[in-house]
Design an enzyme around this catalytic site. Structure first.
Site, PDB file in Angstrom:
ATOM      1  N   ASP A   7       0.101  33.898  32.580  1.00  0.00           N
ATOM      2  CA  ASP A   7      -0.388  32.743  31.842  1.00  0.00           C
ATOM      3  C   ASP A   7      -1.459  32.072  32.708  1.00  0.00           C
ATOM      4  O   ASP A   7      -1.524  32.286  33.919  1.00  0.00           O
ATOM      5  CB  ASP A   7       0.789  31.793  31.586  1.00  0.00           C
ATOM      6  CG  ASP A   7       0.347  30.494  30.955  1.00  0.00           C
ATOM      7  OD1 ASP A   7      -0.478  30.536  30.008  1.00  0.00           O
ATOM      8  OD2 ASP A   7       0.830  29.430  31.408  1.00  0.00           O
ATOM      9  N   ASP A   9      -2.966  28.276  32.289  1.00  0.00           N
ATOM     10  CA  ASP A   9      -2.800  26.845  32.593  1.00  0.00           C
ATOM     11  C   ASP A   9      -1.395  26.562  33.114  1.00  0.00           C
ATOM     12  O   ASP A   9      -0.399  26.882  32.464  1.00  0.00           O
ATOM     13  CB  ASP A   9      -3.070  26.004  31.342  1.00  0.00           C
ATOM     14  CG  ASP A   9      -4.481  26.202  30.811  1.00  0.00           C
ATOM     15  OD1 ASP A   9      -5.421  26.293  31.625  1.00  0.00           O
ATOM     16  OD2 ASP A   9      -4.648  26.291  29.579  1.00  0.00           O
TER      17      ASP A   9
HETATM   18 MG   LIG Z   1       0.911  27.429  30.816  1.00  0.00          MG
END
Ligand SMILES: [Mg+2]
Length: 180
Positions: A7, A9
């Protein structure tokens, strides 16, 4: 071949609560991520970033903005094999948008050698963990923003404070998983 799916962020860069990283100057990398990816590059056959970016679907930013952000991100952490993003709105229930597994299946189409069941998903939210689980991957939760480890512990295979802690534990076989 085992791939690492990351992932973005909250894993590689600082999460902007209730907002999106809409331009390169809003991208702030988390400490230790370059070192972490340098380790991971030696341990996995492929590195992918999989990121929901509905800020595009909302018209808050453009695909060109995202490309500029990702150029800056790759300057900071070094190369990855591919960045997959989903611009679709949450309410669209798009198959490409995590926790649906469209981006994992796309990666397998693009790189037929990878085996999802031998691959690992690292994320900081329940959405990421569900994505990894549904795609048959080992799931790793980092950060302390998600309650998924307590709400649904069966979904989380391993847990580390940061991506660097995950990377540094890889040689030990991912045994050191719990932190308060
Ligand atoms: Mg995230």
């Amino acid at each position: 071949m085992s791939a690492l799916f990351l992932d973005r962020d909250g894993v590689l860069n600082v999460l902007r609560p209730n907002d999106y990283v809409k331009s390169p100057d809003e991208l702030v990398m988390l400490p230790g991520v370059k070192e972490a990816l340098d380790i991971c590059r030696r341990r996995f056959s492929h590195l992918f970033i999989v990121t929901n970016q509905q800020g595009i679907g909302k018209g808050l930013m453009t695909e060109a903005d995202l490309e500029a952000i990702h150029r800056k991100l790759l300057e900071a952490v070094g190369p990855v094999d591919r960045i997959y993003h989903c611009p679709d709105l949450e309410r669209s229930h798009s198959f490409r948008r995590k926790p649906n597994i469209g981006m994992a299946l796309q990666a397998r189409r693009d790189y037929p050698d990878i085996r999802l069941k031998d691959s690992v998903m690292v994320g900081d939210s329940k959405t990421d963990i569900l994505f990894g689980r549904r795609a048959g991957m080992t799931t790793v939760l980092v950060g302390c923003n998600s309650t998924v480890a307590t709400d649904a512990p069966h979904l989380v295979d391993y847990r580390f404070p940061t991506l660097l802690d995950f990377a540094q534990n890889l040689p030990k076989g991912l045994q050191n998983t719990n932190f308060a």
